[in-house]
Design a protein around this motif. Sequence first.
Motif, PDB file in Angstrom:
ATOM      1  N   LYS A  31     -44.593 -58.514  -3.025  1.00  0.00           N
ATOM      2  CA  LYS A  31     -45.202 -57.300  -3.579  1.00  0.00           C
ATOM      3  C   LYS A  31     -44.781 -57.048  -5.022  1.00  0.00           C
ATOM      4  CE  LYS A  31     -43.719 -54.300  -0.538  1.00  0.00           C
ATOM      5  NZ  LYS A  31     -43.184 -55.171   0.522  1.00  0.00           N
ATOM      6  N   THR A  32     -43.484 -57.149  -5.267  1.00  0.00           N
ATOM      7  CA  THR A  32     -42.976 -56.819  -6.594  1.00  0.00           C
ATOM      8  C   THR A  32     -43.476 -57.819  -7.633  1.00  0.00           C
ATOM      9  OG1 THR A  32     -41.046 -55.806  -5.592  1.00  0.00           O
ATOM     10  CG2 THR A  32     -40.874 -56.358  -7.922  1.00  0.00           C
ATOM     11  N   SER A  35     -47.067 -57.004  -8.253  1.00  0.00           N
ATOM     12  CA  SER A  35     -47.216 -55.766  -9.021  1.00  0.00           C
ATOM     13  C   SER A  35     -46.983 -56.017 -10.508  1.00  0.00           C
ATOM     14  CB  SER A  35     -46.207 -54.712  -8.557  1.00  0.00           C
ATOM     15  OG  SER A  35     -46.360 -54.451  -7.203  1.00  0.00           O
ATOM     16  N   ASP A  53     -42.246 -48.066  -9.637  1.00  0.00           N
ATOM     17  CA  ASP A  53     -41.476 -48.648  -8.539  1.00  0.00           C
ATOM     18  C   ASP A  53     -41.256 -47.594  -7.458  1.00  0.00           C
ATOM     19  OD1 ASP A  53     -39.887 -50.135  -6.908  1.00  0.00           O
ATOM     20  OD2 ASP A  53     -38.621 -50.930  -8.515  1.00  0.00           O
ATOM     21  N   ASP A  55     -40.387 -48.399  -4.407  1.00  0.00           N
ATOM     22  CA  ASP A  55     -39.310 -48.799  -3.499  1.00  0.00           C
ATOM     23  C   ASP A  55     -38.072 -48.084  -4.027  1.00  0.00           C
ATOM     24  OD1 ASP A  55     -37.351 -49.890  -1.945  1.00  0.00           O
ATOM     25  OD2 ASP A  55     -37.944 -51.976  -2.236  1.00  0.00           O
ATOM     26  N   GLY A  59     -35.523 -50.851  -5.118  1.00  0.00           N
ATOM     27  CA  GLY A  59     -36.551 -51.355  -6.019  1.00  0.00           C
ATOM     28  C   GLY A  59     -36.060 -52.502  -6.885  1.00  0.00           C
ATOM     29  N   ASP A  60     -36.951 -53.434  -7.136  1.00  0.00           N
ATOM     30  CA  ASP A  60     -36.575 -54.636  -7.887  1.00  0.00           C
ATOM     31  C   ASP A  60     -37.313 -54.796  -9.211  1.00  0.00           C
ATOM     32  OD1 ASP A  60     -34.524 -56.179  -6.808  1.00  0.00           O
ATOM     33  OD2 ASP A  60     -35.801 -56.914  -5.184  1.00  0.00           O
ATOM     34  N   ILE A  61     -38.210 -53.873  -9.551  1.00  0.00           N
ATOM     35  CA  ILE A  61     -39.022 -54.069 -10.758  1.00  0.00           C
ATOM     36  C   ILE A  61     -38.138 -54.279 -11.994  1.00  0.00           C
ATOM     37  CG2 ILE A  61     -40.669 -52.971 -12.329  1.00  0.00           C
ATOM     38  CD1 ILE A  61     -42.385 -52.844 -10.101  1.00  0.00           C
ATOM     39  N   TYR A  64     -36.429 -57.644 -11.913  1.00  0.00           N
ATOM     40  CA  TYR A  64     -37.321 -58.769 -12.194  1.00  0.00           C
ATOM     41  C   TYR A  64     -37.760 -58.814 -13.660  1.00  0.00           C
ATOM     42  CZ  TYR A  64     -37.925 -59.748  -7.158  1.00  0.00           C
ATOM     43  OH  TYR A  64     -37.732 -60.074  -5.840  1.00  0.00           O
ATOM     44  N   ASP A 140     -45.788 -50.255  -6.755  1.00  0.00           N
ATOM     45  CA  ASP A 140     -45.086 -51.192  -5.876  1.00  0.00           C
ATOM     46  C   ASP A 140     -44.428 -50.355  -4.770  1.00  0.00           C
ATOM     47  OD1 ASP A 140     -43.961 -53.470  -4.865  1.00  0.00           O
ATOM     48  OD2 ASP A 140     -42.303 -53.533  -6.287  1.00  0.00           O
TER      49      ASP A 140
END
Lengths: 281, 373
Positions: A31-32, A35, A53, A55, A59-61, A64, A140
């Motif tokens: 997903k991330t 996105s 984000d 999540d 969250g990982d945005i 990343y 996301d």
Amino acid sequence: MQNKSGEIKMAEEIKNGMIMTVFSTASAVGKTLLSINMTAELAKSGYRVCVVDLDLQFGDICNYLKISPQKTIYDFQKNVENEQSTLDCQDYITQYEYQGISFSVLAAPRKMEEAYNISTQAVIAILSGLRSEYDYIVLDTTAAFSELNLAAMDLSTIITFVGIVDFIPTIKNMKVGYDTMRSIGYEKNKIRFILNRNNSKTNIELQDVEQLLEEHFYHVLPNDFFTAMDSLHKGIPLVIDRDTTALGQSLQDLIDKYTNRMRASDTPNAPLSSWMKKLFK
Amino acid sequence: MKDYHVLLVEPNNIMLERLSSVVRNTKGFELVFRSRDPQEALGQGGAFMPNLILLDIDTADSVKTVLDFVRAFPQTGILCLSNYWNAQIASDVVKAGAKGCLIKPFTTDELAAAVNTFGNSGMGMLSEVMTFFSPKGKSGKTTLIANLAMALAKKSGENVAIIDADLQFGDMSVFFNLDPQSTIVEATRDINLLSPITLNSYFTPITENVRVLCGTKRPEFAEDVSPKAFADMITMARSLFRYILIDVPPAFNPISVTAAEKSDKVYLVSMVSGGYEVNHMQRALDIFKVWPDYETKVKTIFTRVEPCEKQEQDNLEKSLEYPICSILPNEYLLVSAAANNGRMAVDIKPESPLARSIDQLAAKICDKQYQVR
């Protein structure tokens, strides 16, 4: 950043952005990554785009993209709750820029306890604020039918439902999730199935899954774990610097479909592309 | 089937008649002596050589009564009878030496089930509840729980339960190919009307001593499970099972937090796939730091570790800055094939590296229990 705070916007500049949620019923399906790349590709086409984000806990945005936000959605919602009839989104977003491509990120809270205290109402207000400033808002999410995710999906024009075909429980949950979304009244064409990692090791046939879902996959992304991993370790969306890889191409194709865009490579009639763009702006 | 020679103690005359007839009508049960007075039963009951005592405990001092009977009948199983379920009293009488509690009035089926259940597990209150939490999901947690439950049952010979509290997308029923009659939704809905024996019937049997309480059939049913009822259900299940393994959804929400709070141990499970798993694990650990004893209560497990060796565990430990309880190897194909066929209980061969790693974890958990609590 073009629209700095204080600058008076002209009437035609006020936007009514499209919200696109990226959702799944299983975790770790991409997903991330999706996105981020949808956002980057839309930005590449000249749109103003913000990725949010949702999540909130994990969250990982920002991981990343390798960015360290000064402000997050937590600060934003605090302000929403306190008063603020005039929301200035630009105070809370973090701008990502690489090789002339630029888009906005509304980051997940830094602290876990902050994530706990974000109300769905505030997020809805934030999203409508973002709508007036961006062409596209990409959300996301987490793999759950939470109050927040349902609110986000309600507001969305398109839900990108990401799945992988690895083993039966995952597919069962996709089906259950899809049935749930249909039962709460989402139109079929609001939900777009995207299959990620098509060639991963599995003995389940794509057709069988489609038969079970009674839906076709809107788009299929090829398996390229290495390129994906490499991109998130470098912090660069792969549609920017690895756009010629099969995965990069496929991600661009997806945005072509979403924006009804034709790329120069698709047609000799190049000017059409910018004409189309204008039409859908 | 073994014959039970029952000594029944019940002060209320009508209830005594009613329960006497239930005992007489239960296959394999014989009523050898009955009394309304515990003292009389203590004095004269021995002459009838009971091997099962059904003892009312709605008296002033239930623990003392149980202790008296344990002293007078050391070789005889004692089941306590009560008009209502009280977790504290149930816990106290088991500590005093009773096998468990039964709610009055009971049916012939419930009596037979009670004897089977408590006969197997014995000390109901000596139970260990473990919650398996994964920050982001897709951690191999369900596989781990399914196999660990089987391993614990085999090692200890005692009753083991799995509670699938991943309410929206729980997979336990698919893993074991079950079509459950009842799920966590019904169990929590009915909890105020249940006693341990009737709760037991909500669990679906996998093997002789492993049972699963399956998750919801549809995600929207998740809303029907209240954290309070869920917590009560866990407490009651403690008197049925030696080990209880709870599968919770990813992320912190009321259900996963409730499960963690009701547990003796919380296992944080994450796969290793080159992303930000260690960071997420640290974030999750941070939440538990409010517990003064979190270092003994919270354990970490990494799955899909390649190569699955001590060196790799040390590296992970270093970057996590927290002890790692266990690492499990990647056996994606083996696991997905077993899960696809709903044969988790039989297809994972004991000699596979995954099964061996899980076995070691089971041994750790069992060993711990023999230490004094």
